[in-house]
Design an enzyme around this catalytic site. Structure first.
Site, PDB file in Angstrom:
ATOM      1  N   ARG A   1     -12.132   2.290  -7.927  1.00 18.95           N
ATOM      2  CA  ARG A   1     -11.233   3.353  -8.407  1.00 18.95           C
ATOM      3  C   ARG A   1     -11.618   3.776  -9.831  1.00 18.95           C
ATOM      4  O   ARG A   1     -12.398   3.104 -10.484  1.00 18.95           O
ATOM      5  CB  ARG A   1      -9.801   2.857  -8.346  1.00 18.95           C
ATOM      6  CG  ARG A   1      -9.452   2.498  -6.915  1.00 18.95           C
ATOM      7  CD  ARG A   1      -8.009   2.316  -6.716  1.00 18.95           C
ATOM      8  NE  ARG A   1      -7.751   2.039  -5.306  1.00 18.95           N
ATOM      9  CZ  ARG A   1      -6.563   2.056  -4.759  1.00 18.95           C
ATOM     10  NH1 ARG A   1      -5.513   2.314  -5.500  1.00 18.95           N
ATOM     11  NH2 ARG A   1      -6.413   1.806  -3.479  1.00 18.95           N
TER      12      ARG A   1
ATOM     13  N   GLU B   1     -12.428  -4.669  -3.578  1.00 18.13           N
ATOM     14  CA  GLU B   1     -12.945  -3.299  -3.405  1.00 18.13           C
ATOM     15  C   GLU B   1     -12.255  -2.303  -4.349  1.00 18.13           C
ATOM     16  O   GLU B   1     -12.745  -1.190  -4.541  1.00 18.13           O
ATOM     17  CB  GLU B   1     -12.727  -2.828  -1.951  1.00 18.13           C
ATOM     18  CG  GLU B   1     -13.658  -3.474  -0.928  1.00 18.13           C
ATOM     19  CD  GLU B   1     -13.353  -4.949  -0.663  1.00 18.13           C
ATOM     20  OE1 GLU B   1     -12.152  -5.316  -0.627  1.00 18.13           O
ATOM     21  OE2 GLU B   1     -14.304  -5.737  -0.520  1.00 18.13           O
TER      22      GLU B   1
ATOM     23  N   ASP C   1       0.827  -1.221   0.000  1.00 21.51           N
ATOM     24  CA  ASP C   1       0.000   0.000   0.000  1.00 21.51           C
ATOM     25  C   ASP C   1       0.858   1.266   0.000  1.00 21.51           C
ATOM     26  O   ASP C   1       1.978   1.262   0.526  1.00 21.51           O
ATOM     27  CB  ASP C   1      -0.908  -0.032   1.248  1.00 21.51           C
ATOM     28  CG  ASP C   1      -2.047   0.961   1.143  1.00 21.51           C
ATOM     29  OD1 ASP C   1      -2.350   1.423   0.028  1.00 21.51           O
ATOM     30  OD2 ASP C   1      -2.641   1.276   2.193  1.00 21.51           O
TER      31      ASP C   1
ATOM     32  N   LEU D   1      10.627 -20.381  -2.801  1.00 24.93           N
ATOM     33  CA  LEU D   1       9.527 -19.564  -2.277  1.00 24.93           C
ATOM     34  C   LEU D   1       8.228 -19.814  -3.035  1.00 24.93           C
ATOM     35  O   LEU D   1       8.195 -19.861  -4.262  1.00 24.93           O
ATOM     36  CB  LEU D   1       9.905 -18.077  -2.405  1.00 24.93           C
ATOM     37  CG  LEU D   1       8.837 -17.082  -1.970  1.00 24.93           C
ATOM     38  CD1 LEU D   1       8.684 -17.070  -0.463  1.00 24.93           C
ATOM     39  CD2 LEU D   1       9.169 -15.680  -2.467  1.00 24.93           C
TER      40      LEU D   1
ATOM     41  N   HIS E   1       2.053   3.212  -9.039  1.00 17.93           N
ATOM     42  CA  HIS E   1       1.869   1.763  -9.225  1.00 17.93           C
ATOM     43  C   HIS E   1       3.064   1.166  -9.976  1.00 17.93           C
ATOM     44  O   HIS E   1       3.519   0.076  -9.667  1.00 17.93           O
ATOM     45  CB  HIS E   1       0.569   1.472  -9.974  1.00 17.93           C
ATOM     46  CG  HIS E   1      -0.652   1.889  -9.197  1.00 17.93           C
ATOM     47  ND1 HIS E   1      -0.802   1.617  -7.857  1.00 17.93           N
ATOM     48  CD2 HIS E   1      -1.762   2.571  -9.565  1.00 17.93           C
ATOM     49  CE1 HIS E   1      -1.962   2.103  -7.438  1.00 17.93           C
ATOM     50  NE2 HIS E   1      -2.555   2.696  -8.451  1.00 17.93           N
TER      51      HIS E   1
ATOM     52  N   TRP F   1     -12.096  -2.099  -7.437  1.00 18.38           N
ATOM     53  CA  TRP F   1     -12.836  -1.740  -8.661  1.00 18.38           C
ATOM     54  C   TRP F   1     -13.503  -0.386  -8.501  1.00 18.38           C
ATOM     55  O   TRP F   1     -13.972   0.196  -9.483  1.00 18.38           O
ATOM     56  CB  TRP F   1     -13.910  -2.799  -8.979  1.00 18.38           C
ATOM     57  CG  TRP F   1     -13.349  -4.166  -9.221  1.00 18.38           C
ATOM     58  CD1 TRP F   1     -13.371  -5.211  -8.339  1.00 18.38           C
ATOM     59  CD2 TRP F   1     -12.686  -4.650 -10.400  1.00 18.38           C
ATOM     60  NE1 TRP F   1     -12.757  -6.316  -8.899  1.00 18.38           N
ATOM     61  CE2 TRP F   1     -12.334  -6.000 -10.168  1.00 18.38           C
ATOM     62  CE3 TRP F   1     -12.350  -4.076 -11.632  1.00 18.38           C
ATOM     63  CZ2 TRP F   1     -11.668  -6.781 -11.105  1.00 18.38           C
ATOM     64  CZ3 TRP F   1     -11.686  -4.855 -12.571  1.00 18.38           C
ATOM     65  CH2 TRP F   1     -11.358  -6.189 -12.302  1.00 18.38           C
TER      66      TRP F   1
HETATM   67  C1  IPE Z   1      -5.481  -2.618   0.181  1.00 16.83           C
HETATM   68  O1  IPE Z   1      -5.144  -1.299  -0.028  1.00 16.83           O
HETATM   69  C2  IPE Z   1      -5.473  -3.361  -1.125  1.00 16.83           C
HETATM   70  C3  IPE Z   1      -4.167  -3.524  -1.755  1.00 16.83           C
HETATM   71  C4  IPE Z   1      -3.018  -3.104  -1.300  1.00 16.83           C
HETATM   72  C5  IPE Z   1      -4.193  -4.232  -2.994  1.00 16.83           C
HETATM   73  P1  IPE Z   1      -6.247  -0.170  -0.227  1.00 16.83           P
HETATM   74  O2  IPE Z   1      -5.497   1.097  -0.426  1.00 16.83           O
HETATM   75  O3  IPE Z   1      -7.199  -0.561  -1.285  1.00 16.83           O
HETATM   76  O4  IPE Z   1      -6.998  -0.192   1.168  1.00 16.83           O
HETATM   77  P2  IPE Z   1      -7.856   0.926   1.906  1.00 16.83           P
HETATM   78  O5  IPE Z   1      -8.832   1.456   0.905  1.00 16.83           O
HETATM   79  O6  IPE Z   1      -6.895   1.965   2.366  1.00 16.83           O
HETATM   80  O7  IPE Z   1      -8.495   0.196   3.040  1.00 16.83           O
HETATM   81  C1  IPE Z   2      -1.729   0.198  -3.275  1.00 17.36           C
HETATM   82  O1  IPE Z   2      -1.481   1.555  -3.303  1.00 17.36           O
HETATM   83  C2  IPE Z   2      -1.969  -0.392  -4.632  1.00 17.36           C
HETATM   84  C3  IPE Z   2      -3.345  -0.886  -4.843  1.00 17.36           C
HETATM   85  C4  IPE Z   2      -4.316  -0.837  -3.990  1.00 17.36           C
HETATM   86  C5  IPE Z   2      -3.619  -1.485  -6.137  1.00 17.36           C
HETATM   87  P1  IPE Z   2      -2.660   2.604  -3.291  1.00 17.36           P
HETATM   88  O2  IPE Z   2      -3.059   2.897  -4.693  1.00 17.36           O
HETATM   89  O3  IPE Z   2      -3.773   2.171  -2.404  1.00 17.36           O
HETATM   90  O4  IPE Z   2      -1.929   3.864  -2.673  1.00 17.36           O
HETATM   91  P2  IPE Z   2      -2.535   4.926  -1.660  1.00 17.36           P
HETATM   92  O5  IPE Z   2      -3.050   4.172  -0.485  1.00 17.36           O
HETATM   93  O6  IPE Z   2      -3.625   5.654  -2.395  1.00 17.36           O
HETATM   94  O7  IPE Z   2      -1.381   5.799  -1.324  1.00 17.36           O
HETATM   95 MG    MG Z   3      -4.129   2.451  -0.426  1.00 19.69          MG
END
Ligand code: IPE
Ligand code: IPE
Ligand code: MG
Length: 244
Positions: A70, A66, A19, A129, A36, A68
Site C-alpha cells: 500500500r 502483503e 476488512d 480471552l 482505519h 506493505w
Molecule cells: C486482508 O485484507 C488483510 C487484513 C485484513 C489485515 P486485504 O484487504 O489486505 O486482503 P485482499 O488484498 O483483499 O486479499
Molecule cells: C482492512 O481494510 C484493513 C487492512 C488491511 C489493514 P482495507 O484497507 O483492506 O479495506 P478495503 O478492503 O480496501 O475496503
Molecule cells: Mg481489504
C-alpha cells in the site's frame, strides 16, 4: 437479541479478517485512513463482547505481509494507529484480555517492538480471552519460518526427518499450544483467506458477511456465532445419528 448458545456450540478459537475499512471511507468521501480509524474504534467493543460470550481465543488480522504494497502514507497511518492502540493495553487487562502480537517483527521500529512487548507483559496475568493480533503476519511466511527452524534441528542432529509430525509443525507456529481455528469470520463481502491462518484454519467453518468492518458490531458477531452453531462439523467422519 439474547444468545442462547450452549458452551459446546461456541467456537473455541475465532479468526477475524478485519476488512473493508477503505471501502467504508470511500462510501463517505473520506480518506482510507479515516476508515482505519473507524475500524480501530470498534475493535475493543468486539473483543470485549467475545470475552463476554465465553470465547477463549480470538486471532485478528490487522496487517498482512502483503499490506506493505500500500502507499507509504497509508502504511504510516496504520503504524501510527497500532502504536496508539497498543497504549491501551491496561484497559484490555481490566477486561481480563491477554494480548499476544503474532507475525514477523523484523521490519518494525525498535519503539514499536518495545510497545508490542509492553503490551504483552502488561496483559500477561489476564485469565480471560486470549487475543492474538496479527501484525505483519502471513500464513506462508509463518510456515516457511517453522520449516527453517525444524530444518536447523535436523541439521544439528537433534531431530530425524521421520520424527517430523504435524505436532512438530504446530509447535513451531506463532499459535503453538493454542487450539485450531474453528471459525473464520470475514466481513466486507470478500471470499478468501488472504494468507491468514492457512494451517490453523484447515478445518475451520467460514462465515462471510457483507458488512464492512467499521460497521461490524456485537450483533454481527452474534449472527456469525449463530450460523456457526448450526453447522454440522464432521472432520471427515460420517454424520452423527442425532444430526441426520
Ligand atoms: C486482508 O485484507 C488483510 C487484513 C485484513 C489485515 P486485504 O484487504 O489486505 O486482503 P485482499 O488484498 O483483499 O486479499
Ligand atoms: C482492512 O481494510 C484493513 C487492512 C488491511 C489493514 P482495507 O484497507 O483492506 O479495506 P478495503 O478492503 O480496501 O475496503
Ligand atoms: Mg481489504
Amino acid at each position: 437479541m439474547k444468545q442462547q448458545l450452549l458452551p459446546s456450540q461456541l467456537p473455541q478459537h475465532i479468526g477475524i479478517i478485519m476488512d473493508g475499512n477503505g471501502r467504508w471511507a470511500k462510501l463517505r468521501g473520506l480518506p482510507r485512513t479515516a476508515g482505519h480509524k473507524a475500524g480501530a474504534a470498534i475493535f475493543k467493543k468486539i473483543m470485549t463482547h467475545c470475552g463476554e460470550r465465553g470465547i477463549k481465543y480470538v486471532t485478528v488480522y490487522a496487517f498482512s505481509t502483503e499490506n506493505w504494497k500500500r502507499s507509504p502514507d497509508e502504511v504510516h497511518a496504520l503504524m501510527d494507529l497500532f502504536m496508539q492502540y497498543m497504549e491501551d493495553a491496561k484497559n484490555y487487562y481490566k477486561d481480563n484480555i491477554q494480548i499476544h502480537i503474532i507475525g514477523d517483527r523484523t521490519p518494525f521500529s525498535p519503539e514499536m517492538v518495545a510497545r508490542m512487548e509492553a503490551c504483552e507483559s502488561d496483559t500477561a496475568a489476564a485469565t480471560g480471552l486470549h487475543l492474538n493480533v496479527a501484525l505483519n503476519y502471513g500464513g506462508q511466511h509463518e510456515l516457511t519460518q517453522a520449516m527453517q527452524k525444524i530444518a536447523q534441528k535436523v541439521k544439528a542432529g537433534e531431530l530425524a526427518p521421520e520424527e517430523i509430525t504435524e505436532e512438530t509443525i504446530e509447535q513451531n507456529l506463532y499459535t503453538a499450544g493454542m487450539p485450531p481455528v474453528d471459525l473464520i469470520i470475514r466481513p466486507s463481502g470478500e471470499y478468501r483467506l488472504s494468507n491468514f491462518m492457512i494451517w490453523q484454519a484447515a478445518y475451520a467453518e467460514y462465515v462471510f458477511m457483507d458488512t464492512l468492518w467499521p460497521d461490524f458490531g456485537p450483533k454481527e458477531l452474534d449472527k456469525a456465532l449463530a450460523v456457526y452453531a448450526k453447522r454440522n462439523r464432521r472432520f471427515g467422519a460420517e454424520e452423527p445419528e442425532d444430526k441426520k
